[in-house]
Scaffold this active site. Sequence first.
Site, PDB file in Angstrom:
ATOM      1  N   ASN A 111       0.821  -1.217   0.000  1.00 47.87           N
ATOM      2  CA  ASN A 111       0.000   0.000   0.000  1.00 47.87           C
ATOM      3  C   ASN A 111       0.856   1.268   0.000  1.00 47.87           C
ATOM      4  O   ASN A 111       0.599   2.199  -0.773  1.00 47.87           O
ATOM      5  CB  ASN A 111      -0.946  -0.004   1.199  1.00 47.87           C
ATOM      6  CG  ASN A 111      -1.945  -1.153   1.135  1.00 47.87           C
ATOM      7  OD1 ASN A 111      -1.996  -1.863   0.119  1.00 47.87           O
ATOM      8  ND2 ASN A 111      -2.725  -1.344   2.182  1.00 47.87           N
ATOM      9  N   THR A 156     -14.857  37.928 -32.155  1.00 47.93           N
ATOM     10  CA  THR A 156     -15.709  37.561 -31.021  1.00 47.93           C
ATOM     11  C   THR A 156     -16.948  36.947 -31.654  1.00 47.93           C
ATOM     12  O   THR A 156     -17.356  37.369 -32.757  1.00 47.93           O
ATOM     13  CB  THR A 156     -16.115  38.772 -30.155  1.00 47.93           C
ATOM     14  OG1 THR A 156     -16.869  39.671 -30.959  1.00 47.93           O
ATOM     15  CG2 THR A 156     -14.914  39.520 -29.585  1.00 47.93           C
ATOM     16  N   HIS A 157     -17.496  35.951 -31.018  1.00 46.08           N
ATOM     17  CA  HIS A 157     -18.649  35.211 -31.572  1.00 46.08           C
ATOM     18  C   HIS A 157     -18.336  34.650 -32.965  1.00 46.08           C
ATOM     19  O   HIS A 157     -19.241  34.487 -33.781  1.00 46.08           O
ATOM     20  CB  HIS A 157     -19.904  36.092 -31.645  1.00 46.08           C
ATOM     21  CG  HIS A 157     -20.198  36.823 -30.371  1.00 46.08           C
ATOM     22  ND1 HIS A 157     -20.996  36.319 -29.370  1.00 46.08           N
ATOM     23  CD2 HIS A 157     -19.753  38.033 -29.915  1.00 46.08           C
ATOM     24  CE1 HIS A 157     -21.051  37.173 -28.363  1.00 46.08           C
ATOM     25  NE2 HIS A 157     -20.295  38.221 -28.664  1.00 46.08           N
ATOM     26  N   SER A 278      -7.720  12.529 -48.911  1.00 44.04           N
ATOM     27  CA  SER A 278      -8.955  11.764 -48.841  1.00 44.04           C
ATOM     28  C   SER A 278      -8.865  10.626 -49.842  1.00 44.04           C
ATOM     29  O   SER A 278      -8.265  10.769 -50.902  1.00 44.04           O
ATOM     30  CB  SER A 278     -10.132  12.685 -49.177  1.00 44.04           C
ATOM     31  OG  SER A 278     -11.192  11.926 -49.706  1.00 44.04           O
ATOM     32  N   LYS A 284      -8.538  17.086 -51.586  1.00 41.40           N
ATOM     33  CA  LYS A 284      -8.509  17.356 -50.158  1.00 41.40           C
ATOM     34  C   LYS A 284      -7.132  17.244 -49.504  1.00 41.40           C
ATOM     35  O   LYS A 284      -6.342  16.388 -49.835  1.00 41.40           O
ATOM     36  CB  LYS A 284      -9.446  16.375 -49.436  1.00 41.40           C
ATOM     37  CG  LYS A 284     -10.884  16.527 -49.829  1.00 41.40           C
ATOM     38  CD  LYS A 284     -11.646  17.436 -48.923  1.00 41.40           C
ATOM     39  CE  LYS A 284     -11.843  16.795 -47.613  1.00 41.40           C
ATOM     40  NZ  LYS A 284     -13.058  17.150 -46.929  1.00 41.40           N
ATOM     41  N   ASN A 286      -6.565  17.287 -45.517  1.00 43.23           N
ATOM     42  CA  ASN A 286      -7.327  17.418 -44.271  1.00 43.23           C
ATOM     43  C   ASN A 286      -6.435  17.708 -43.069  1.00 43.23           C
ATOM     44  O   ASN A 286      -5.367  17.121 -42.947  1.00 43.23           O
ATOM     45  CB  ASN A 286      -8.115  16.133 -44.018  1.00 43.23           C
ATOM     46  CG  ASN A 286      -9.164  15.888 -45.088  1.00 43.23           C
ATOM     47  OD1 ASN A 286      -9.756  16.834 -45.599  1.00 43.23           O
ATOM     48  ND2 ASN A 286      -9.383  14.632 -45.422  1.00 43.23           N
ATOM     49  N   GLU A 291      -7.421  17.935 -35.732  1.00 47.32           N
ATOM     50  CA  GLU A 291      -8.715  17.307 -35.436  1.00 47.32           C
ATOM     51  C   GLU A 291      -8.557  16.226 -34.376  1.00 47.32           C
ATOM     52  O   GLU A 291      -9.376  16.099 -33.462  1.00 47.32           O
ATOM     53  CB  GLU A 291      -9.308  16.671 -36.701  1.00 47.32           C
ATOM     54  CG  GLU A 291      -9.840  17.683 -37.696  1.00 47.32           C
ATOM     55  CD  GLU A 291     -10.247  16.997 -38.999  1.00 47.32           C
ATOM     56  OE1 GLU A 291     -11.108  16.103 -38.973  1.00 47.32           O
ATOM     57  OE2 GLU A 291      -9.686  17.349 -40.050  1.00 47.32           O
ATOM     58  N   TYR A 318      -6.632   2.127   2.278  1.00 48.56           N
ATOM     59  CA  TYR A 318      -6.464   1.502   0.970  1.00 48.56           C
ATOM     60  C   TYR A 318      -7.634   0.567   0.648  1.00 48.56           C
ATOM     61  O   TYR A 318      -8.116  -0.183   1.491  1.00 48.56           O
ATOM     62  CB  TYR A 318      -5.153   0.690   0.905  1.00 48.56           C
ATOM     63  CG  TYR A 318      -4.973   0.029  -0.451  1.00 48.56           C
ATOM     64  CD1 TYR A 318      -4.407   0.730  -1.512  1.00 48.56           C
ATOM     65  CD2 TYR A 318      -5.427  -1.270  -0.684  1.00 48.56           C
ATOM     66  CE1 TYR A 318      -4.281   0.152  -2.767  1.00 48.56           C
ATOM     67  CE2 TYR A 318      -5.305  -1.853  -1.940  1.00 48.56           C
ATOM     68  CZ  TYR A 318      -4.736  -1.139  -2.977  1.00 48.56           C
ATOM     69  OH  TYR A 318      -4.627  -1.701  -4.213  1.00 48.56           O
ATOM     70  N   GLN A 323      -6.325   0.420  -7.364  1.00 49.41           N
ATOM     71  CA  GLN A 323      -5.494  -0.149  -8.433  1.00 49.41           C
ATOM     72  C   GLN A 323      -5.920   0.391  -9.800  1.00 49.41           C
ATOM     73  O   GLN A 323      -5.132   0.429 -10.735  1.00 49.41           O
ATOM     74  CB  GLN A 323      -5.619  -1.674  -8.410  1.00 49.41           C
ATOM     75  CG  GLN A 323      -4.847  -2.379  -9.485  1.00 49.41           C
ATOM     76  CD  GLN A 323      -4.747  -3.874  -9.210  1.00 49.41           C
ATOM     77  OE1 GLN A 323      -4.081  -4.288  -8.269  1.00 49.41           O
ATOM     78  NE2 GLN A 323      -5.421  -4.678 -10.011  1.00 49.41           N
ATOM     79  N   LYS A 326      -4.279   3.565 -12.311  1.00 48.84           N
ATOM     80  CA  LYS A 326      -3.126   3.654 -13.213  1.00 48.84           C
ATOM     81  C   LYS A 326      -3.477   3.860 -14.675  1.00 48.84           C
ATOM     82  O   LYS A 326      -2.905   4.729 -15.336  1.00 48.84           O
ATOM     83  CB  LYS A 326      -2.237   2.436 -13.029  1.00 48.84           C
ATOM     84  CG  LYS A 326      -1.529   2.517 -11.700  1.00 48.84           C
ATOM     85  CD  LYS A 326      -0.955   1.240 -11.235  1.00 48.84           C
ATOM     86  CE  LYS A 326      -0.849   1.276  -9.734  1.00 48.84           C
ATOM     87  NZ  LYS A 326      -2.148   1.125  -9.040  1.00 48.84           N
TER      88      LYS A 326
HETATM   89  N1  ARG Z   1      -1.486  -3.585  -7.346  1.00 49.06           N
HETATM   90  C1  ARG Z   1      -1.959  -2.941  -6.189  1.00 49.06           C
HETATM   91  C2  ARG Z   1      -2.442  -1.519  -6.554  1.00 49.06           C
HETATM   92  O1  ARG Z   1      -2.050  -1.042  -7.537  1.00 49.06           O
HETATM   93  C3  ARG Z   1      -0.900  -2.840  -5.154  1.00 49.06           C
HETATM   94  C4  ARG Z   1      -1.419  -2.683  -3.769  1.00 49.06           C
HETATM   95  C5  ARG Z   1      -2.076  -3.936  -3.331  1.00 49.06           C
HETATM   96  N2  ARG Z   1      -2.485  -3.859  -1.976  1.00 49.06           N
HETATM   97  C6  ARG Z   1      -3.358  -4.713  -1.456  1.00 49.06           C
HETATM   98  N3  ARG Z   1      -3.682  -4.511  -0.218  1.00 49.06           N
HETATM   99  N4  ARG Z   1      -3.912  -5.677  -2.155  1.00 49.06           N
HETATM  100  O2  ARG Z   1      -3.218  -0.913  -5.858  1.00 49.06           O
END
Ligand code: ARG
Length: 463
Positions: A111, A156-157, A278, A284, A286, A291, A318, A323, A326
């Site tokens: 954690n 403007t606008h 295109s 074209k 583009n 975009e 925690y 998790q 990420k």
């Molecule tokens: N892979 C876990 C995460 O990204 C790591 C921490 C896991 N902790 C736990 N108490 N299971 O959060």
Amino acid sequence: MSKKAWGGRFDEELDAIAARFSASVDVDQRLWPQDIDGSIAHVRMLADQKILTAKDAKKIVAGLEKIRAVIERGEFEWDADKEDVHMNIEAALTEAIGEAGGRLHTARSRNDQVASDMRLWTRQACHSIATDIDALLLALADKAEAHVDFVMPGYTHLQRAQPTRLAHHLLAWCEMLERDRSRVLDAAKRMNESPLGSAALAGTTFPIDRAATAEALGFDRPMQNSIDAVGDRDFLLEAVSALAICSVHLSRVAEELVLWSSEEFGFVQMSDAFTTGSSIMPQKKNPDMPELVRGKTGRVVGALVNLLVMLKGLPLAYNRDLQEDKAPVFDAFDTVHDCLAVLTGAIASATFDKARMAEALHTGHLAATEVADWLASRGVPFREAHHIAATLVDRAHQLGKTLAELPLETYREAHASFDATVFDALDMETAIERRDVPGGPARNHVTKAIDELRGRLETRRGS
Ligand code: ARG
């Protein structure tokens, strides 16, 4: 993960779908540099505090450095059965050095480990976005400098409003980007505290030195509260908020490039290297790159919403939900990095059309404010002056003429105080130069702003 890792309470292996569902190594393996750095700082501190022997610590550090080299060579075999980056590296360590590997996790939990890894990763990612922003700012400074004398309508606008310079408009983008940069760095600064030593949530019974690990990892200090340290992710909310705002800015810049490169505006031509054709319409070219920059904003704003919803209602400390932080964080940083790089190239290689921009100044009666200001500066209350100028615009419009093409009598009919000097005020270059206020489009203010921007960029590149 073999249940042996969790100890004696488990009789049964994890169900296959549960294992696949909970494994995160595909996503979190990119935390390996931070994970190894964090482990080395931790283990050195354990040895300094006599919690581990110097001999074991040495073995562990050497083992981790070996693993680092294997990963760098692309030869590490990531194993989803070992759940995440932390378990993969620890298992490889124990395999490499035997029993001592099992001592690395003393006085630590995944954690505080993952919270530290993410802070370290995000800190460097924020700094690298700041560098990306500087590259775009430099491209804009170059373009602004090369186009100080390109005059164009300001809008403007999305209606032609008042005359300005292309450089003035490009510098407006720069201001937005400067704030984005400072927001990202601000987030990096505030997140720079160490969760290490918080362990699962309540610290540890070992006599650890949190200040030492914090210092070794470049953190300003240990985090104040162990429950908060492992349970919150507001540092990610902040960083990704800054990215979302930056994305929205990039999208607005991109939208202007799309508009300006249309036949209707014709202000800019994107280079072949940043446009596509295109498959059906041979004529074209583009503006796909801007975009896509505009389109990718959804991903970054989505990442922010993802994180906000993930945290909402989550009890401390925690929870495994965390998790899920990420994927959106990595995607937001990757996306903004790419958008900045693409816009930098697209802008650096774009060509602006001086004649088309100037031409756009001559329709749309952009001189109307000049007429009103001319009267107001001769004592006519601005509201009345505005009304008189509007009737002259109306008159010009009916006759299919510009304000400059109306005869002086028409002006005089509208107001007795008009004389021939009003025509000087109608010249667009003059109109721009008369806007001689800090932040305005007059040449001296624009060139000063470019110089200041260049100065800042130079100082930053030097530091
Ligand atoms: N892979 C876990 C995460 O990204 C790591 C921490 C896991 N902790 C736990 N108490 N299971 O959060």
